[in-house]
Design an enzyme around this catalytic site. Sequence first.
Site, short mmCIF file in Angstrom:
data_model
loop_
_atom_site.label_atom_id
_atom_site.label_comp_id
_atom_site.label_asym_id
_atom_site.label_seq_id
_atom_site.Cartn_x
_atom_site.Cartn_y
_atom_site.Cartn_z
N SER A 187 21.30 15.84 54.51
CA SER A 187 19.89 15.43 54.47
C SER A 187 18.83 16.26 53.90
CB SER A 187 19.48 15.62 56.21
OG SER A 187 20.00 14.43 56.59
N HIS A 207 34.60 15.06 49.42
CA HIS A 207 33.41 14.66 50.15
C HIS A 207 33.85 14.07 51.42
CE1 HIS A 207 29.98 12.43 51.46
NE2 HIS A 207 29.22 13.44 50.76
N GLU A 242 33.10 11.71 53.24
CA GLU A 242 33.26 9.99 53.30
C GLU A 242 34.81 9.72 52.46
OE1 GLU A 242 29.54 9.15 51.38
OE2 GLU A 242 28.42 9.82 53.17
N GLY A 275 23.22 12.10 55.90
CA GLY A 275 22.56 10.85 56.02
C GLY A 275 22.19 10.53 57.58
N GLY A 312 22.05 13.58 49.06
CA GLY A 312 22.40 12.18 48.90
C GLY A 312 21.23 11.37 48.94
N GLY A 313 20.63 11.05 49.92
CA GLY A 313 19.60 9.91 50.08
C GLY A 313 18.55 10.46 49.12
N GLU A 365 28.93 20.87 53.61
CA GLU A 365 28.07 19.76 54.25
C GLU A 365 28.72 19.36 55.59
OE1 GLU A 365 26.65 16.97 50.77
OE2 GLU A 365 28.60 16.40 51.35
N ASN A 386 24.27 13.19 44.71
CA ASN A 386 25.08 12.33 44.95
C ASN A 386 24.82 10.90 45.29
OD1 ASN A 386 27.47 11.05 45.91
ND2 ASN A 386 27.60 12.33 47.65
N TRP A 387 25.09 10.13 44.28
CA TRP A 387 24.40 8.80 44.36
C TRP A 387 25.40 7.79 45.24
CZ3 TRP A 387 22.55 7.57 38.75
CH2 TRP A 387 21.36 8.39 38.31
N LYS A 388 26.33 8.21 45.40
CA LYS A 388 27.48 7.50 46.44
C LYS A 388 27.45 6.19 45.82
CE LYS A 388 26.26 10.27 50.34
NZ LYS A 388 26.27 10.51 51.46
P1 PGA Z 1 22.38 13.27 52.68
O1 PGA Z 1 23.84 12.89 51.77
O2 PGA Z 1 21.59 14.09 51.55
O3 PGA Z 1 22.17 11.83 52.39
O4 PGA Z 1 22.57 13.58 54.00
C1 PGA Z 1 24.40 14.23 51.45
C2 PGA Z 1 25.84 13.98 50.88
O5 PGA Z 1 26.62 13.10 51.46
O6 PGA Z 1 26.25 14.60 49.94
#
Ligand code: PGA
Length: 253
Positions: free
Chosen positions: A210, A108, A110, A180, A231-232, A174, A21-23
Amino acid sequence: MWRGLGRPESPKIAAVLIAGNWKMFKGAHEARSFTTRIRNLPVRTPGVDVVVCPAFAALQGALEGLGSDSAVRVYAQSVHWEIEGAYTGEVSAPMLLELGASGAIVGHSERRQLFGETDDTVRRRAECALEAGLAVIACVGETETEREAGKTEGVLARQVSFVPAHEHLVLAYEPVWAIGTGKTAGPDVAQETHAYIRSLHPAPILYGGSVKPENAAALLAQPDVDGALVGGASLDPASFEAVCLVAAEIVAA
Ligand code: PGA
């Protein structure tokens, strides 16, 4: 273990799904160079379905980098619940399919926390996407306050009850406190929570929060963890590749 769902035409092989997930990172140019680099990654990761989820504006770039014969798939990070209409700023499932995207994330945290996404809009987005022919990753997860107050199961039960069951839908658990933050649900907590979600819903369940090359093996080795939403650690091709290679080792073990 995950059954190779996610793309209608894909063979139903035993597999895990690793989705990056590149956000709101990577424009079209960067997306194209990233996917050019990983286009042949699935050859080295048998049993692993590899997905990247760029921002809308970078979907085309990501698809161009993959070319026509890569097994890597491209999903959007959200999708609207109508196929067209007066919805400024939104993108529909037919638009994504026309580009060549194979799926979309919905719900998600966010989106839920920052953009007013509700359980009901998550359901509507998922249903429309599935009906149009997209695969769906539907995210659920509790906040730190909810976990500390002993409300994790209630929150997950409510969120999951809005997610349709469909052969092309996977859930992603999640925990919001692990996204994050560098804090990961330990493998035991992830397993326990996935087992609970499994008792509520038939879909495969990815873990997210994470995930990185160093902790992926322990998480993916849990019996009810069917893949990861990263994500990251998906932003750097080397670490994304490393997570996919770890997943392949788990599938082969
Ligand atoms: P993260 O993000 O791996 O940076 O914690 C995961 C996500 O939000 O899908």
